[in-house]
Design an enzyme around this catalytic site. Structure first.
Site, mmCIF file in Angstrom:
data_model
loop_
_atom_site.group_PDB
_atom_site.id
_atom_site.type_symbol
_atom_site.label_atom_id
_atom_site.label_comp_id
_atom_site.label_asym_id
_atom_site.label_seq_id
_atom_site.Cartn_x
_atom_site.Cartn_y
_atom_site.Cartn_z
ATOM 1 N N ASP A 1 0.804 -1.215 -0.260
ATOM 2 C CA ASP A 1 -0.047 0.019 0.191
ATOM 3 C C ASP A 1 0.821 1.286 -0.090
ATOM 4 O OD1 ASP A 1 -2.952 1.203 0.800
ATOM 5 O OD2 ASP A 1 -1.361 2.278 2.105
ATOM 6 N N CYS B 1 -4.939 2.229 -0.603
ATOM 7 C CA CYS B 1 -4.917 1.573 -1.674
ATOM 8 C C CYS B 1 -5.224 0.201 -1.692
ATOM 9 C CB CYS B 1 -3.272 1.838 -2.208
ATOM 10 S SG CYS B 1 -2.967 3.698 -2.447
ATOM 11 N N ASP B 2 -4.858 -0.610 -0.951
ATOM 12 C CA ASP B 2 -5.198 -1.898 -0.519
ATOM 13 C C ASP B 2 -6.666 -2.075 -0.384
ATOM 14 O OD1 ASP B 2 -3.138 -3.681 -0.369
ATOM 15 O OD2 ASP B 2 -2.282 -2.882 1.487
ATOM 16 N N THR B 3 -7.401 -1.337 0.264
ATOM 17 C CA THR B 3 -8.645 -1.116 0.400
ATOM 18 C C THR B 3 -9.400 -1.016 -0.752
ATOM 19 O OG1 THR B 3 -8.695 -0.487 2.694
ATOM 20 C CG2 THR B 3 -10.697 -0.240 1.544
ATOM 21 N N GLY C 1 -8.980 -3.852 -3.456
ATOM 22 C CA GLY C 1 -10.022 -4.959 -2.856
ATOM 23 C C GLY C 1 -11.233 -4.603 -3.293
#
Length: 394
Positions: free
Chosen positions: A142, A170-172, A175
């Protein structure tokens, strides 16, 4: 019945972007089988503030994103593990992984092979930069994507930027983008029964989510700058000073600005030529903020929040995470869910919901997060059930 009830998902993901995607699918009703490396499992099992939980393979980072899933241990480099994986793929609806680009292909399971095993399979690969291109093989977390996206350059003030956003956004976003793509692909599959390959780039998903900050440059040639707690599109819109702490106020429309001035006892600001319209107010933002802060410091934030909200001016205190958890609004909508703790039914585990009510009902996780390999012995029955369901579906 939840919308994705009956959908079978193979989850080969680790840490956050991928597990967050499959957690959303599980909350929507999909049956998610998490395939983990024997004796190691998802790296997130060992991440979190509680060392004892990390050592037990139940780190809070894992618990947060994996409730309701089944866990089986398979080594895809060994014959037995590969054989079981082939059987699972042949009966699955969805496969999600977030390896570095090409890793699953190098294990012998590229898209062509997977598609031949199961033409109806929706295969979603989440990676930092996508499966192709000059950066496709670069490692990414991230933090790396936040920096490359330009996001950090506009977070903070002129003096403090670049700053990292306070959670792995950014991960969220990666996803969520993957979960949206999977559900869209499942809907599209109804036309001809054929699956597809979804190539999700965290970088591209994050840039897309930046919206106006990027579009203003693409369309208007205006590069965004860090503005701290202020909103570049309007004034007064940002964080202000109440008597007991900060308060956010977004008087983005002319009528909201007028109401704000009356509520805080400064109707004279409406006649000031510097503040007559949005663009003029943006040009004299600091001067306007100084005038408003002087008035707002007379009363506490909650009092202003209630009074401004009552007349249609968006306003709210700035809360800590513990304060947020205690919000009556979240309790009213049953956002948080309590499930049993893995391996200890007497202990409770509180988890996040999805933010969606379906026909007025929330979507809590349907079971606790699994301990590593908890469902190994159930794999033969699981495979049989999936194969039977697959035949019935076809």
């Amino acid at each position: 019945m939840r919308p994705l009830a009956g959908i079978r998902v193979l989850d080969l993901t680790n840490v956050l972007a991928g597990p967050y995607c499959t957690y959303q699918l599980a909350l929507l009703g999909a049956e998610v089988v998490k395939v983990e490396l024997p004796e190691q499992g998802d790296l997130a099992r060992h991440l979190g503030p509680d060392v004892a939980l990390n050592d037990a393979g139940l780190g809070s980072s894992f618990l947060a994103q994996n409730a309701g899933k089944l866990s089986v241990e398979l080594n895809l480099k060994e014959a037995a593990g590969r054989s079981a994986f082939v059987d699972l793929v042949s009966a699955a609806d969805v496969l999600v992984e977030n390896y570095r680009a090409g890793v699953l292909a190098r294990l012998g399971f590229d898209w062509d092979t997977l598609h031949e095993l199961n033409p109806a399979l929706v295969y979603c690969a989440i990676s930092g930069f996508g499966q192709e291109g000059p950066m496709s093989q670069a490692p990414a977390y991230d933090q790396i994507i936040q920096g490359l996206s330009g996001m950090m350059s506009i977070t903070g003030t002129q003096e403090t930027a670049p700053l990292r956003v306070g959670f792995p956004i950014c991960d969220t976003v990666g996803g969520l983008t993957a979960a949206l793509a999977v559900t869209a692909a499942l809907a599209g599959r109804q036309r001809d029964g054929r699956g597809c390959f979804l190539d999700v780039s965290m970088l591209e998903a994050s840039v897309s989510a930046m919206g106006w900050a990027v579009s203003n440059y693409l369309i208007g040639g205006v590069a965004p700058e860090p503005m701290g707690d202020q909103n570049a599109t309007a004034a007064p819109s940002g964080t202000f000073d109440a008597a007991d702490g900060p308060i956010n106020i977004a008087a983005n429309r002319q009528e909201q600005f007028e109401k704000l001035c009356h509520v805080v006892g400064r109707p004279d600001l409406l006649a000031d030529p510097r503040f007559t319209d949005r663009d003029r107010r943006k040009g004299y933002r600091d001067e306007l903020n100084d005038e408003l802060n002087a008035a707002l410091r007379r009363r506490p934030a909650l009092a202003w929040e209630r009074e401004l909200t009552a007349v249609g001016v968006p306003a709210a205190r700035i809360l800590t995470v513990p304060d947020m958890v205690a919000l009556e609004q979240l309790e009213h909508r049953r956002f948080f869910a309590d499930v049993g703790f893995p391996g200890d039914a007497e202990r409770s585990l509180r988890l996040l919901g999805s933010g969606v009510l379906i026909d007025g009902e929330p979507l809590p996780p349907e079971a606790p997060p699994p301990v590593l390999g908890e469902h190994n012995h159930d794999l033969p029955q699981l495979l049989q059930r999936w194969k039977t369901a697959n035949v019935v579906t076809k």
